[in-house]
Write a protein that holds these residues in place. Structure first.
Motif, PDB file in Angstrom:
ATOM      1  N   GLY A 279      12.825  43.993  94.054  1.00 55.60           N
ATOM      2  CA  GLY A 279      13.652  44.818  92.640  1.00 55.60           C
ATOM      3  C   GLY A 279      12.892  45.742  92.048  1.00 55.60           C
ATOM      4  O   GLY A 279      13.439  46.244  91.035  1.00 55.60           O
ATOM      5  N   HIS A 280      11.558  46.032  92.313  1.00 54.73           N
ATOM      6  CA  HIS A 280      10.777  46.990  91.552  1.00 54.73           C
ATOM      7  C   HIS A 280       9.693  47.756  92.415  1.00 54.73           C
ATOM      8  O   HIS A 280       9.278  47.300  93.591  1.00 54.73           O
ATOM      9  N   SER A 281       9.548  49.113  91.964  1.00 56.36           N
ATOM     10  CA  SER A 281       8.651  49.771  92.702  1.00 56.36           C
ATOM     11  C   SER A 281       7.214  49.529  92.129  1.00 56.36           C
ATOM     12  O   SER A 281       7.018  49.276  91.169  1.00 56.36           O
ATOM     13  N   ALA A 329       3.875  43.754  86.621  1.00 59.74           N
ATOM     14  CA  ALA A 329       2.665  42.896  86.551  1.00 59.74           C
ATOM     15  C   ALA A 329       3.391  41.451  85.900  1.00 59.74           C
ATOM     16  O   ALA A 329       4.053  41.654  84.981  1.00 59.74           O
ATOM     17  N   GLY A 330       3.516  40.280  86.755  1.00 62.77           N
ATOM     18  CA  GLY A 330       4.128  39.166  86.212  1.00 62.77           C
ATOM     19  C   GLY A 330       5.499  39.100  86.809  1.00 62.77           C
ATOM     20  O   GLY A 330       6.329  38.083  86.889  1.00 62.77           O
ATOM     21  N   LYS A 331       5.915  40.169  87.448  1.00 63.13           N
ATOM     22  CA  LYS A 331       7.329  40.438  88.064  1.00 63.13           C
ATOM     23  C   LYS A 331       8.502  39.905  87.053  1.00 63.13           C
ATOM     24  O   LYS A 331       9.264  39.200  87.423  1.00 63.13           O
ATOM     25  N   ASP A 332       8.198  40.247  85.794  1.00 58.42           N
ATOM     26  CA  ASP A 332       9.352  39.723  84.853  1.00 58.42           C
ATOM     27  C   ASP A 332      10.267  40.919  84.317  1.00 58.42           C
ATOM     28  O   ASP A 332      10.974  40.555  83.388  1.00 58.42           O
ATOM     29  N   GLY A 333      10.337  41.960  85.053  1.00 54.38           N
ATOM     30  CA  GLY A 333      11.064  43.090  84.706  1.00 54.38           C
ATOM     31  C   GLY A 333      10.798  43.655  83.197  1.00 54.38           C
ATOM     32  O   GLY A 333      11.522  44.297  82.486  1.00 54.38           O
ATOM     33  N   VAL A 334       9.728  43.391  82.733  1.00 49.97           N
ATOM     34  CA  VAL A 334       9.167  44.000  81.395  1.00 49.97           C
ATOM     35  C   VAL A 334       8.091  44.901  81.357  1.00 49.97           C
ATOM     36  O   VAL A 334       7.260  44.509  82.147  1.00 49.97           O
ATOM     37  N   THR A 335       8.152  45.964  80.792  1.00 51.25           N
ATOM     38  CA  THR A 335       7.110  47.054  80.627  1.00 51.25           C
ATOM     39  C   THR A 335       6.112  46.486  79.632  1.00 51.25           C
ATOM     40  O   THR A 335       6.601  46.398  78.213  1.00 51.25           O
ATOM     41  N   ASP A 336       4.800  46.308  79.856  1.00 52.84           N
ATOM     42  CA  ASP A 336       3.820  45.973  78.713  1.00 52.84           C
ATOM     43  C   ASP A 336       2.540  46.859  78.716  1.00 52.84           C
ATOM     44  O   ASP A 336       1.895  46.724  79.605  1.00 52.84           O
ATOM     45  N   PRO A 358      12.577  50.185  88.174  1.00 54.30           N
ATOM     46  CA  PRO A 358      13.560  49.447  89.085  1.00 54.30           C
ATOM     47  C   PRO A 358      13.751  50.340  90.643  1.00 54.30           C
ATOM     48  O   PRO A 358      13.547  51.381  90.465  1.00 54.30           O
ATOM     49  N   ALA A 359      13.725  49.552  91.626  1.00 54.04           N
ATOM     50  CA  ALA A 359      13.813  49.899  93.067  1.00 54.04           C
ATOM     51  C   ALA A 359      15.273  49.727  93.728  1.00 54.04           C
ATOM     52  O   ALA A 359      16.115  49.142  93.069  1.00 54.04           O
ATOM     53  N   GLY A 360      15.479  50.493  94.681  1.00 55.56           N
ATOM     54  CA  GLY A 360      16.565  50.352  95.496  1.00 55.56           C
ATOM     55  C   GLY A 360      17.895  51.053  94.893  1.00 55.56           C
ATOM     56  O   GLY A 360      18.998  50.819  95.028  1.00 55.56           O
ATOM     57  N   THR A 361      17.406  51.837  93.908  1.00 57.93           N
ATOM     58  CA  THR A 361      18.756  52.717  93.344  1.00 57.93           C
ATOM     59  C   THR A 361      18.666  54.180  93.817  1.00 57.93           C
ATOM     60  O   THR A 361      17.618  54.613  94.196  1.00 57.93           O
ATOM     61  N   PRO A 384      11.408  58.964  95.655  1.00 53.76           N
ATOM     62  CA  PRO A 384      12.549  57.782  95.599  1.00 53.76           C
ATOM     63  C   PRO A 384      11.855  56.536  95.127  1.00 53.76           C
ATOM     64  O   PRO A 384      10.694  56.442  95.238  1.00 53.76           O
ATOM     65  N   ALA A 385      12.695  55.551  94.776  1.00 53.72           N
ATOM     66  CA  ALA A 385      12.268  54.209  94.101  1.00 53.72           C
ATOM     67  C   ALA A 385      12.219  53.277  95.210  1.00 53.72           C
ATOM     68  O   ALA A 385      13.104  52.355  95.276  1.00 53.72           O
ATOM     69  N   TRP A 386      11.370  53.532  96.134  1.00 53.15           N
ATOM     70  CA  TRP A 386      11.369  52.393  97.176  1.00 53.15           C
ATOM     71  C   TRP A 386      10.572  51.099  96.904  1.00 53.15           C
ATOM     72  O   TRP A 386       9.900  50.803  95.802  1.00 53.15           O
ATOM     73  N   PRO A 387      11.520  50.043  97.227  1.00 54.79           N
ATOM     74  CA  PRO A 387      11.147  48.683  96.867  1.00 54.79           C
ATOM     75  C   PRO A 387       9.823  48.231  97.299  1.00 54.79           C
ATOM     76  O   PRO A 387       9.241  48.637  98.467  1.00 54.79           O
ATOM     77  N   SER A 388       8.943  47.787  96.354  1.00 50.31           N
ATOM     78  CA  SER A 388       7.310  47.485  96.767  1.00 50.31           C
ATOM     79  C   SER A 388       7.257  46.479  97.847  1.00 50.31           C
ATOM     80  O   SER A 388       6.243  46.089  98.410  1.00 50.31           O
ATOM     81  N   SER A 389       8.396  45.546  98.060  1.00 58.00           N
ATOM     82  CA  SER A 389       8.096  44.649  98.990  1.00 58.00           C
ATOM     83  C   SER A 389       7.763  45.401 100.396  1.00 58.00           C
ATOM     84  O   SER A 389       7.287  44.329 101.015  1.00 58.00           O
ATOM     85  N   GLU A 390       8.149  46.340 100.895  1.00 55.79           N
ATOM     86  CA  GLU A 390       7.927  46.850 102.083  1.00 55.79           C
ATOM     87  C   GLU A 390       7.320  48.304 101.933  1.00 55.79           C
ATOM     88  O   GLU A 390       6.965  48.790 103.215  1.00 55.79           O
ATOM     89  N   HIS A 391       7.428  48.848 100.625  1.00 56.27           N
ATOM     90  CA  HIS A 391       6.714  50.360 100.457  1.00 56.27           C
ATOM     91  C   HIS A 391       5.820  50.437  99.417  1.00 56.27           C
ATOM     92  O   HIS A 391       5.877  49.803  98.477  1.00 56.27           O
TER      93      HIS A 391
END
Length: 406
Positions: A279-281, A329-336, A358-361, A384-391
């Protein structure tokens, strides 16, 4: 001319100066970088010197010249001073030596005519008997890449001022370089490089098929690739069906033989510390001129999706950061942005920033730099907002402000 980098460096630090030299009549194919593992795990100092002997001999034969010019930065200056003093034969093969913001010396190494350029810090630093120049407003890597340093180098080597300190654009460009594991500078053996021309408004590939494909072996060399000097390209290092590293640059403007694709094997190197997900780049942003986040209007601005991410905590001038790892960081969907990510901030020349992208959009990631000293000018790259799981994504901005052609 041969450039020798410093700690965790590569030929990338001399890329801009090589294009400036070519804009003033130098032949690009006679400008090389001598790279090594600055941690000295993959090589010893003696091995670095022996391979430099071979490079100098080959370049002299190729250019049909008796001597080469040698330029070194930071850690590389200590190495090159030792090299030039190691034997009269080695010193005799070097016409001029340029010492960039590194080791001091009581005299000119090996008796070779020397220019020493120094950045911020003590003006008591010097190389004895050399031409010593001080740019106290420039930071450690900036000293290597700046137009002011270029003018001093050119004058020292030729006895005259350059026609221009700009990079003179050419429509037709030849690109080549190396894909290497950071920071060891070992070839990214086993990867496949695919080069795509992209739409600068979105970063999307213009065609499904790449314009060129290179299989990376040995020392990581690839090319040449015939490019449009004003176009935007994606360099995709494919490690397998589930791992691709996408690298984006501003237009190269003209022939460039020092293009460096810094990467790591999946699950290894600095990138192994990045938290990933569907879900995130995750993006690494670099520039061969330090990012200053604590200097107010005299500093830099960097916006990701419209949000300023540099500040006094994550990119103070004293950090000398040229590489920024950004991810959730923390995969919490929050920018800190209150503090840098420790694992990266603890490394020289690097920092880490917690940014949720956000990725995948279909909406691309917008990365906009307003470099200091640019009178408000901005450089922008859309990717492009490539998902970080594979990119993985890397974005490199120019270290120079392109002056009007003179």
């Amino acid at each position: 001319m041969i450039f020798v980098h410093g700690f965790s460096g590569s030929g990338q630090q001399f890329e801009t100066q090589a294009r400036r030299l070519a804009s003033n009549g130098y032949r690009a194919e006679f400008i090389e970088a001598h790279e090594y593992d600055s941690l000295f795990v993959e090589n010893t100092r003696d091995e670095v010197f022996a391979s430099l002997d071979q490079r100098i001999a080959r370049l002299r034969a190729k250019a049909r010249k008796d001597k080469v010019d040698l330029v070194a930065h930071s850690l590389g200056t200590g190495l090159m001073q030792e090299y030039l003093r190691s034997s009269p034969e080695r010193a005799a093969a070097v016409a001029h030596y340029v010492n960039l913001d590194g080791a001091t010396s009581a005299d000119q190494p090996g008796g070779v005519p020397t220019l020493a350029v120094w950045g911020e810090g003590s003006t008591a630093r010097a190389v004895g008997g050399a031409t010593n120049v001080y740019f106290s407003g420039q930071s450690h890597t900036q000293v290597v890449t700046s137009a002011e340093t270029f003018a001093e180098i050119f004058r020292f080597l030729t006895g005259r001022a350059p026609r221009t300190t700009a990079i003179v654009p050419r429509r037709h460009a030849r690109l080549s370089g190396r894909a290497v594991l950071f920071p060891a500078n070992v070839g990214a053996d086993g990867a496949r490089l695919e080069i795509y021309r992209v739409d600068p408004r979105t970063g999307d590939r213009r065609t499904r098929r790449p314009e060129a494909v290179f299989h990376i072996t040995g020392d990581g060399s690839w090319g040449p690739f015939k490019a449009d000097g004003g176009a935007h390209y994606e360099f995709a290092l494919v490690w397998g069906p589930a791992s691709t590293h996408h690298l984006y640059f501003q237009p190269f403007l003209r022939t460039d033989d020092l293009v460096r694709l810094l990467t790591s094997r999946p699950g290894e190197g600095p990138a192994s510390q990045v938290e990933t997900g569907d879900g995130h780049s995750a993006m690494t942003i670099s520039r061969q001129k330090e990012w200053w986040g604590d200097q107010g209007g005299a500093g830099d601005s960097l916006r990701i999706n419209g949000r300023e991410v540099l500040n006094a905590a994550n990119t103070p001038r004293a950090k000398r950061a040229i590489g920024i790892f950004t991810y959730d960081a923390g995969k919490d969907g929050v920018t800190d942005l209150s503090a840098p990510i420790p694992v990266f901030a603890a490394q020289p020349f690097l920092t880490g920033i917690d940014v949720f992208m956000p990725a995948g959009t279909r909406r691309p990631l917008s990365v906009v730099s307003r470099p200091r000293g640019g009178a408000g000018r901005v450089d922008a790259l859309m990717v492009p907002a490539w998902p970080s799981s594979e990119h993985r994504i890397s974005v490199q901005f120019n270290d120079h402000l392109q002056e009007a052609r003179r």
